[in-house]
Design a protein around this motif. Structure first.
Motif, PDB file in Angstrom:
ATOM      1  N   TRP A  18      11.886  12.730  21.200  1.00 61.60           N
ATOM      2  CA  TRP A  18      12.600  13.110  22.421  1.00 61.60           C
ATOM      3  C   TRP A  18      14.103  12.960  22.206  1.00 61.60           C
ATOM      4  O   TRP A  18      14.543  12.324  21.247  1.00 61.60           O
ATOM      5  CB  TRP A  18      12.148  12.241  23.592  1.00 61.60           C
ATOM      6  CG  TRP A  18      12.179  10.773  23.308  1.00 61.60           C
ATOM      7  CD1 TRP A  18      11.152  10.009  22.817  1.00 61.60           C
ATOM      8  CD2 TRP A  18      13.283   9.885  23.441  1.00 61.60           C
ATOM      9  NE1 TRP A  18      11.557   8.706  22.645  1.00 61.60           N
ATOM     10  CE2 TRP A  18      12.860   8.601  23.027  1.00 61.60           C
ATOM     11  CE3 TRP A  18      14.592  10.047  23.864  1.00 61.60           C
ATOM     12  CZ2 TRP A  18      13.705   7.490  23.023  1.00 61.60           C
ATOM     13  CZ3 TRP A  18      15.432   8.944  23.869  1.00 61.60           C
ATOM     14  CH2 TRP A  18      14.972   7.680  23.459  1.00 61.60           C
ATOM     15  N   ARG A  19      14.878  13.572  23.113  1.00 58.29           N
ATOM     16  CA  ARG A  19      16.327  13.431  23.145  1.00 58.29           C
ATOM     17  C   ARG A  19      16.738  13.049  24.557  1.00 58.29           C
ATOM     18  O   ARG A  19      16.108  13.468  25.529  1.00 58.29           O
ATOM     19  CB  ARG A  19      17.023  14.759  22.809  1.00 58.29           C
ATOM     20  CG  ARG A  19      16.771  15.324  21.446  1.00 58.29           C
ATOM     21  CD  ARG A  19      17.609  14.737  20.335  1.00 58.29           C
ATOM     22  NE  ARG A  19      19.028  14.900  20.405  1.00 58.29           N
ATOM     23  CZ  ARG A  19      19.718  15.901  19.877  1.00 58.29           C
ATOM     24  NH1 ARG A  19      19.109  16.893  19.310  1.00 58.29           N
ATOM     25  NH2 ARG A  19      21.026  15.907  19.940  1.00 58.29           N
ATOM     26  N   GLY A  41      18.336  10.213  20.344  1.00 57.22           N
ATOM     27  CA  GLY A  41      16.943  10.457  20.682  1.00 57.22           C
ATOM     28  C   GLY A  41      16.079   9.337  20.136  1.00 57.22           C
ATOM     29  O   GLY A  41      16.583   8.313  19.677  1.00 57.22           O
TER      30      GLY A  41
END
Length: 66
Positions: A18-19, A41
């Motif tokens: 994820w970021r 992230g």
């Protein structure tokens, strides 16, 4: 045309990454709108965070060999 890729964690190889991002509320459509994606992230599988560069793994279409 650029090749499609999957992003992978540089520590464990997982694609569950994820970021950080910023979203703004829009009153008219009553929904969140993405305003920007930050540099940092992480990975949900190994718990790594402060990842600034993910590995790119080529996403190949399945071959149609019979």
């Amino acid at each position: 045309m650029a090749e499609n890729v999957l992003l992978a964690c540089p520590q464990c190889g997982s694609h569950n990454v994820w970021r950080d991002a910023t979203a703004a509320w829009w009153g008219e459509p009553q929904d969140w709108t993405l305003k920007g994606v930050q540099d940092a992230g992480g990975c949900d599988d190994c718990g790594a965070d402060e990842i600034y560069r993910f590995n790119e793994v080529p996403l190949r279409a399945p071959s149609n060999t019979q």
